[in-house]
Design an enzyme around this catalytic site. Sequence first.
Site, PDB file in Angstrom:
ATOM      1  N   HIS A 103       0.753  -1.214  -0.153  1.00 15.50           N
ATOM      2  CA  HIS A 103      -0.041   0.005   0.160  1.00 15.50           C
ATOM      3  C   HIS A 103       0.678   1.330   0.013  1.00 15.50           C
ATOM      4  O   HIS A 103       0.625   2.209   0.857  1.00 15.50           O
ATOM      5  CB  HIS A 103      -0.863   0.100   1.330  1.00 15.50           C
ATOM      6  CG  HIS A 103      -1.962  -1.086   1.178  1.00 15.50           C
ATOM      7  ND1 HIS A 103      -2.928  -1.472   2.175  1.00 15.50           N
ATOM      8  CD2 HIS A 103      -2.228  -2.259   0.367  1.00 15.50           C
ATOM      9  CE1 HIS A 103      -3.331  -2.518   2.157  1.00 15.50           C
ATOM     10  NE2 HIS A 103      -2.868  -3.177   0.892  1.00 15.50           N
ATOM     11  N   ARG A 164      -7.764   3.424   0.698  1.00 19.89           N
ATOM     12  CA  ARG A 164      -6.903   2.383   0.940  1.00 19.89           C
ATOM     13  C   ARG A 164      -5.516   2.180   0.222  1.00 19.89           C
ATOM     14  O   ARG A 164      -4.428   2.384   0.837  1.00 19.89           O
ATOM     15  CB  ARG A 164      -7.539   1.101   0.780  1.00 19.89           C
ATOM     16  CG  ARG A 164      -6.913  -0.122   1.411  1.00 19.89           C
ATOM     17  CD  ARG A 164      -7.645  -1.398   1.352  1.00 19.89           C
ATOM     18  NE  ARG A 164      -7.097  -2.471   1.955  1.00 19.89           N
ATOM     19  CZ  ARG A 164      -6.586  -3.554   1.236  1.00 19.89           C
ATOM     20  NH1 ARG A 164      -6.326  -3.427  -0.151  1.00 19.89           N
ATOM     21  NH2 ARG A 164      -5.976  -4.633   1.776  1.00 19.89           N
ATOM     22  N   GLY A 183      -9.419  -2.850  -2.696  1.00 17.83           N
ATOM     23  CA  GLY A 183      -9.999  -3.033  -1.792  1.00 17.83           C
ATOM     24  C   GLY A 183      -9.082  -4.238  -0.960  1.00 17.83           C
ATOM     25  O   GLY A 183      -8.208  -4.548  -1.301  1.00 17.83           O
ATOM     26  N   GLU A 189     -12.520  -0.744  -6.409  1.00 21.72           N
ATOM     27  CA  GLU A 189     -13.444   0.427  -6.686  1.00 21.72           C
ATOM     28  C   GLU A 189     -13.047   1.191  -7.751  1.00 21.72           C
ATOM     29  O   GLU A 189     -11.772   1.295  -7.865  1.00 21.72           O
ATOM     30  CB  GLU A 189     -13.591   1.207  -5.567  1.00 21.72           C
ATOM     31  CG  GLU A 189     -14.226   0.278  -4.101  1.00 21.72           C
ATOM     32  CD  GLU A 189     -14.054   1.204  -2.873  1.00 21.72           C
ATOM     33  OE1 GLU A 189     -14.463   0.807  -1.671  1.00 21.72           O
ATOM     34  OE2 GLU A 189     -13.658   2.438  -2.869  1.00 21.72           O
ATOM     35  N   TYR A 199     -13.987   8.855   1.451  1.00 23.81           N
ATOM     36  CA  TYR A 199     -14.174   7.717   0.814  1.00 23.81           C
ATOM     37  C   TYR A 199     -14.172   6.325   1.517  1.00 23.81           C
ATOM     38  O   TYR A 199     -14.342   5.545   0.933  1.00 23.81           O
ATOM     39  CB  TYR A 199     -13.259   7.390  -0.527  1.00 23.81           C
ATOM     40  CG  TYR A 199     -13.551   8.473  -1.706  1.00 23.81           C
ATOM     41  CD1 TYR A 199     -14.533   8.366  -2.625  1.00 23.81           C
ATOM     42  CD2 TYR A 199     -13.022   9.935  -1.211  1.00 23.81           C
ATOM     43  CE1 TYR A 199     -15.016   9.285  -3.306  1.00 23.81           C
ATOM     44  CE2 TYR A 199     -13.097  10.786  -2.182  1.00 23.81           C
ATOM     45  CZ  TYR A 199     -14.220  10.765  -3.272  1.00 23.81           C
ATOM     46  OH  TYR A 199     -14.615  11.460  -4.012  1.00 23.81           O
TER      47      TYR A 199
END
Length: 309
Positions: A103, A164, A183, A189, A199
């Site tokens: 991430h 995320r 996700g 998304e 969000y």
Amino acid sequence: MTTDLAVPWGIAFLSNGDALVTERNSARLLRVTQQGNVSEVATIDGVQASGEGGLLGVAVKRDMVFLYYTAADDNRIVRYRMSSGHLTSPKVLVTGIPKGNIHNGGRLAFGPDGYLYASTGEGGDSSLAQRLDSLGGKILRMTNDGKPAPGNPFGTLIYSYGHRNVQGLAWDWMGRMYATEFGQNTWDEINRIKPGGNYGWPVVEGKGNDPRFIDPIVTWTPAEASPSGLAFARGSLWVGALRGERLWEVPLKWDGTPRTPIAHFTGEYGRLRAVATTPNYRRLWVSTSNKDGRGTPRTGDDKILSVTP
């Protein structure tokens, strides 16, 4: 267009139609001509590639080249000048973007307003996405010097939050902004991005129908998508799917709402990551990502494909 690359992550076009391409793990910045010839522009100092981090996004504006990369202690955005095909005059614009083994965000793109946008991940610490004192889990908007762009909703670099791990940024013909986002286990998304919008991560994954948060306009299961690069061409959003191993076409109505997504090349080329529109808007360049440790390399991988939208 070309073969035998290693985890090409970002693609940005120069004014003559050639492209700059980043390789995540090698820290190489490559130049790929319109004929598919490849040369090395530079190996970027300070990149520490591990996990999902490394040399990530690239954006170009006139003689300026902007790179997003993972350094020893953070993710950062650095600006260079490009002169006679070489990078000069590095200037660090943004530091302190949280890094992690996962991430790291990393996409860079100039919007129709002329400002630079950057996507960040929360580095594996989901709580950062809701914190306005952290650059993690955000979309940032800035000037060429790395300062908050005029009109930013919080007076800082932050443009939207509650993300995320945003991996793609694009704008449609009306200047509406969209972003792809990984996700966790349930829903990937596409979001329509609005200044100051929250969000929902980590409170909500997918559509929460919660008035505090903005719901995505498209969702997929991770097996269908893991959406990465994003581009707009011929009235549709085009999304490179990693785990889903396909190129998604999402036609848009005139008001920006999506029609039913259409899958192309399912399983044909493996994991697809970067998607970029050529300067004449007639082609998409799409990179495979089969050497990223999660794919199965095929003959000639990794490749850049040229696709008619």
